[in-house]
Design a protein around this motif. Sequence first.
Motif, PDB file in Angstrom:
ATOM      1  N   ALA A 125       0.893  -1.154   0.037  1.00  0.00           N
ATOM      2  CA  ALA A 125      -0.042  -0.061  -0.061  1.00  0.00           C
ATOM      3  C   ALA A 125       0.813   1.246   0.050  1.00  0.00           C
ATOM      4  CB  ALA A 125      -0.738   0.007   1.115  1.00  0.00           C
ATOM      5  N   THR A 126       2.171   1.124   0.719  1.00  0.00           N
ATOM      6  CA  THR A 126       2.861   2.329   0.667  1.00  0.00           C
ATOM      7  C   THR A 126       3.475   2.646  -0.494  1.00  0.00           C
ATOM      8  OG1 THR A 126       3.384   1.915   3.115  1.00  0.00           O
ATOM      9  CG2 THR A 126       4.838   3.267   2.100  1.00  0.00           C
ATOM     10  N   SER A 127       3.884   1.495  -1.243  1.00  0.00           N
ATOM     11  CA  SER A 127       4.477   1.608  -2.519  1.00  0.00           C
ATOM     12  C   SER A 127       3.471   2.183  -3.527  1.00  0.00           C
ATOM     13  CB  SER A 127       4.998   0.352  -3.069  1.00  0.00           C
ATOM     14  OG  SER A 127       5.749  -0.364  -2.209  1.00  0.00           O
ATOM     15  N   LEU A 128       2.407   1.719  -3.461  1.00  0.00           N
ATOM     16  CA  LEU A 128       1.275   2.141  -4.284  1.00  0.00           C
ATOM     17  C   LEU A 128       1.264   3.902  -4.226  1.00  0.00           C
ATOM     18  CD1 LEU A 128      -1.415  -0.408  -4.232  1.00  0.00           C
ATOM     19  CD2 LEU A 128      -0.026  -0.084  -6.204  1.00  0.00           C
ATOM     20  N   ARG A 129       0.841   4.310  -3.097  1.00  0.00           N
ATOM     21  CA  ARG A 129       0.787   5.716  -2.607  1.00  0.00           C
ATOM     22  C   ARG A 129       1.961   6.486  -2.859  1.00  0.00           C
ATOM     23  NH1 ARG A 129       2.028   8.596   1.805  1.00  0.00           N
ATOM     24  NH2 ARG A 129       2.404   6.759   3.147  1.00  0.00           N
ATOM     25  N   LYS A 130       2.943   6.061  -2.460  1.00  0.00           N
ATOM     26  CA  LYS A 130       4.562   6.848  -2.930  1.00  0.00           C
ATOM     27  C   LYS A 130       5.082   6.623  -4.417  1.00  0.00           C
ATOM     28  CE  LYS A 130       5.855   6.989   1.989  1.00  0.00           C
ATOM     29  NZ  LYS A 130       7.210   7.140   2.670  1.00  0.00           N
ATOM     30  N   GLN A 131       4.712   5.515  -5.055  1.00  0.00           N
ATOM     31  CA  GLN A 131       5.255   5.307  -6.227  1.00  0.00           C
ATOM     32  C   GLN A 131       6.575   4.952  -6.166  1.00  0.00           C
ATOM     33  OE1 GLN A 131       3.205   5.341  -9.494  1.00  0.00           O
ATOM     34  NE2 GLN A 131       1.714   4.954  -7.937  1.00  0.00           N
ATOM     35  N   LYS A 132       6.921   4.207  -5.070  1.00  0.00           N
ATOM     36  CA  LYS A 132       8.347   3.748  -5.027  1.00  0.00           C
ATOM     37  C   LYS A 132       8.313   2.485  -4.165  1.00  0.00           C
ATOM     38  CE  LYS A 132      11.865   6.921  -4.089  1.00  0.00           C
ATOM     39  NZ  LYS A 132      12.718   7.928  -3.114  1.00  0.00           N
ATOM     40  N   THR A 133       9.154   1.511  -4.344  1.00  0.00           N
ATOM     41  CA  THR A 133       9.097   0.264  -3.881  1.00  0.00           C
ATOM     42  C   THR A 133       9.919  -0.011  -2.651  1.00  0.00           C
ATOM     43  OG1 THR A 133      10.456  -1.013  -5.643  1.00  0.00           O
ATOM     44  CG2 THR A 133       7.966  -0.992  -5.762  1.00  0.00           C
ATOM     45  N   MET A 134      11.069   0.802  -2.691  1.00  0.00           N
ATOM     46  CA  MET A 134      12.005   0.683  -1.758  1.00  0.00           C
ATOM     47  C   MET A 134      12.887  -0.533  -1.818  1.00  0.00           C
ATOM     48  SD  MET A 134      11.841   3.855  -0.598  1.00  0.00           S
ATOM     49  CE  MET A 134      12.987   3.933   0.876  1.00  0.00           C
ATOM     50  N   THR A 135      12.868  -0.984  -3.083  1.00  0.00           N
ATOM     51  CA  THR A 135      13.690  -2.150  -3.344  1.00  0.00           C
ATOM     52  C   THR A 135      14.920  -1.892  -4.312  1.00  0.00           C
ATOM     53  OG1 THR A 135      11.939  -2.967  -5.036  1.00  0.00           O
ATOM     54  CG2 THR A 135      11.714  -3.832  -2.904  1.00  0.00           C
ATOM     55  N   VAL A 136      15.675  -2.546  -4.274  1.00  0.00           N
ATOM     56  CA  VAL A 136      16.841  -2.662  -5.339  1.00  0.00           C
ATOM     57  C   VAL A 136      17.146  -4.145  -5.792  1.00  0.00           C
ATOM     58  CG1 VAL A 136      19.311  -2.044  -5.547  1.00  0.00           C
ATOM     59  CG2 VAL A 136      17.735  -0.541  -4.285  1.00  0.00           C
ATOM     60  N   GLY A 137      17.022  -4.479  -6.792  1.00  0.00           N
ATOM     61  CA  GLY A 137      17.452  -5.370  -7.539  1.00  0.00           C
ATOM     62  C   GLY A 137      18.951  -5.697  -7.893  1.00  0.00           C
ATOM     63  N   VAL A 138      19.572  -6.963  -7.664  1.00  0.00           N
ATOM     64  CA  VAL A 138      20.887  -7.185  -7.985  1.00  0.00           C
ATOM     65  C   VAL A 138      20.823  -8.458  -8.629  1.00  0.00           C
ATOM     66  CG1 VAL A 138      23.214  -7.716  -6.961  1.00  0.00           C
ATOM     67  CG2 VAL A 138      21.930  -5.727  -5.958  1.00  0.00           C
ATOM     68  N   LEU A 139      21.634  -8.590  -9.678  1.00  0.00           N
ATOM     69  CA  LEU A 139      21.616 -10.061 -10.608  1.00  0.00           C
ATOM     70  C   LEU A 139      23.143 -10.327 -10.726  1.00  0.00           C
ATOM     71  CD1 LEU A 139      20.481 -12.087 -12.406  1.00  0.00           C
ATOM     72  CD2 LEU A 139      20.627 -10.336 -14.282  1.00  0.00           C
ATOM     73  N   ILE A 140      23.154 -11.460 -10.106  1.00  0.00           N
ATOM     74  CA  ILE A 140      24.580 -12.068 -10.348  1.00  0.00           C
ATOM     75  C   ILE A 140      24.582 -13.333 -10.945  1.00  0.00           C
ATOM     76  CG2 ILE A 140      25.655 -10.780  -8.347  1.00  0.00           C
ATOM     77  CD1 ILE A 140      25.207 -13.169  -6.613  1.00  0.00           C
ATOM     78  N   PRO A 141      25.727 -13.897 -11.425  1.00  0.00           N
ATOM     79  CA  PRO A 141      25.650 -14.975 -12.176  1.00  0.00           C
ATOM     80  C   PRO A 141      25.769 -16.361 -11.105  1.00  0.00           C
ATOM     81  CG  PRO A 141      27.734 -14.250 -12.231  1.00  0.00           C
ATOM     82  CD  PRO A 141      26.952 -12.936 -11.447  1.00  0.00           C
ATOM     83  N   VAL A 142      26.392 -16.296 -10.081  1.00  0.00           N
ATOM     84  CA  VAL A 142      26.432 -17.326  -9.136  1.00  0.00           C
ATOM     85  C   VAL A 142      26.588 -16.888  -7.715  1.00  0.00           C
ATOM     86  CG1 VAL A 142      27.681 -19.174 -10.691  1.00  0.00           C
ATOM     87  CG2 VAL A 142      29.184 -17.546  -9.356  1.00  0.00           C
ATOM     88  N   LEU A 143      26.275 -17.537  -6.904  1.00  0.00           N
ATOM     89  CA  LEU A 143      26.536 -17.342  -5.372  1.00  0.00           C
ATOM     90  C   LEU A 143      28.108 -17.500  -4.480  1.00  0.00           C
ATOM     91  CD1 LEU A 143      23.212 -18.021  -3.746  1.00  0.00           C
ATOM     92  CD2 LEU A 143      24.175 -15.819  -3.958  1.00  0.00           C
ATOM     93  N   THR A 144      28.834 -18.478  -5.436  1.00  0.00           N
ATOM     94  CA  THR A 144      29.783 -18.886  -5.200  1.00  0.00           C
ATOM     95  C   THR A 144      31.122 -17.740  -5.335  1.00  0.00           C
ATOM     96  OG1 THR A 144      30.169 -19.867  -7.127  1.00  0.00           O
ATOM     97  CG2 THR A 144      29.406 -21.419  -5.395  1.00  0.00           C
ATOM     98  N   GLY A 145      32.118 -17.944  -4.729  1.00  0.00           N
ATOM     99  CA  GLY A 145      33.352 -17.081  -4.768  1.00  0.00           C
ATOM    100  C   GLY A 145      33.243 -15.707  -4.005  1.00  0.00           C
ATOM    101  N   ASP A 146      34.116 -15.292  -3.525  1.00  0.00           N
ATOM    102  CA  ASP A 146      34.362 -14.049  -2.617  1.00  0.00           C
ATOM    103  C   ASP A 146      33.822 -12.997  -3.054  1.00  0.00           C
ATOM    104  OD1 ASP A 146      35.027 -15.223  -0.022  1.00  0.00           O
ATOM    105  OD2 ASP A 146      37.303 -14.600  -0.178  1.00  0.00           O
ATOM    106  N   MET A 147      34.195 -12.715  -4.365  1.00  0.00           N
ATOM    107  CA  MET A 147      33.827 -11.539  -5.092  1.00  0.00           C
ATOM    108  C   MET A 147      32.333 -11.151  -5.057  1.00  0.00           C
ATOM    109  SD  MET A 147      34.580  -9.935  -8.971  1.00  0.00           S
ATOM    110  CE  MET A 147      33.145 -11.261  -9.678  1.00  0.00           C
ATOM    111  N   TYR A 148      31.370 -12.071  -5.378  1.00  0.00           N
ATOM    112  CA  TYR A 148      30.073 -11.929  -5.475  1.00  0.00           C
ATOM    113  C   TYR A 148      29.601 -11.651  -4.068  1.00  0.00           C
ATOM    114  CZ  TYR A 148      30.173 -12.909 -10.419  1.00  0.00           C
ATOM    115  OH  TYR A 148      30.580 -12.537 -11.665  1.00  0.00           O
ATOM    116  N   GLY A 149      29.893 -12.457  -3.082  1.00  0.00           N
ATOM    117  CA  GLY A 149      29.508 -12.423  -1.853  1.00  0.00           C
ATOM    118  C   GLY A 149      29.861 -11.059  -1.073  1.00  0.00           C
TER     119      GLY A 149
END
Length: 120
Positions: free
Chosen positions: A54-78
């Motif tokens: 409901a807050t997102s609809l009113r404010k037109q903001k979802t307060m979310t940020v999406g991050v897309l990575i290829p894998v969870l393994t490895g120090d760099m992505y973590g």
Amino acid sequence: MITMQDIATKLGVSRATVSYALGDSWSKKGVSPVTLEKVLEAVEKLQYRRNYIATSLRKQKTMTVGVLIPVLTGDMYGKMVHGVECTLGDKYTLLLGVSGYEAKKERKILESFASRQVDG
């Protein structure tokens, strides 16, 4: 689910007063410290949870940020995901997608981010 109106009715105040008390500028909106304390106590006792949709609809903001990575393994992505989450703080929610190096899955995740209207 407990609503702001439920809290307002229980305390004998308006829904707007409850909304102001739960916001950042309660003192500017004329909510007294005593009323603020009563609202916060009722919120805790009744286990009120803000409806972020409901807050997102009113404010037109979802307060979310999406991050897309290829894998969870490895120090760099973590480390990267940890850094993003630390930077976002408690105001934003991190939405994580892992593609497994698959182009089709990557497109699907990006479409999912778009349909959820992530802010970044």
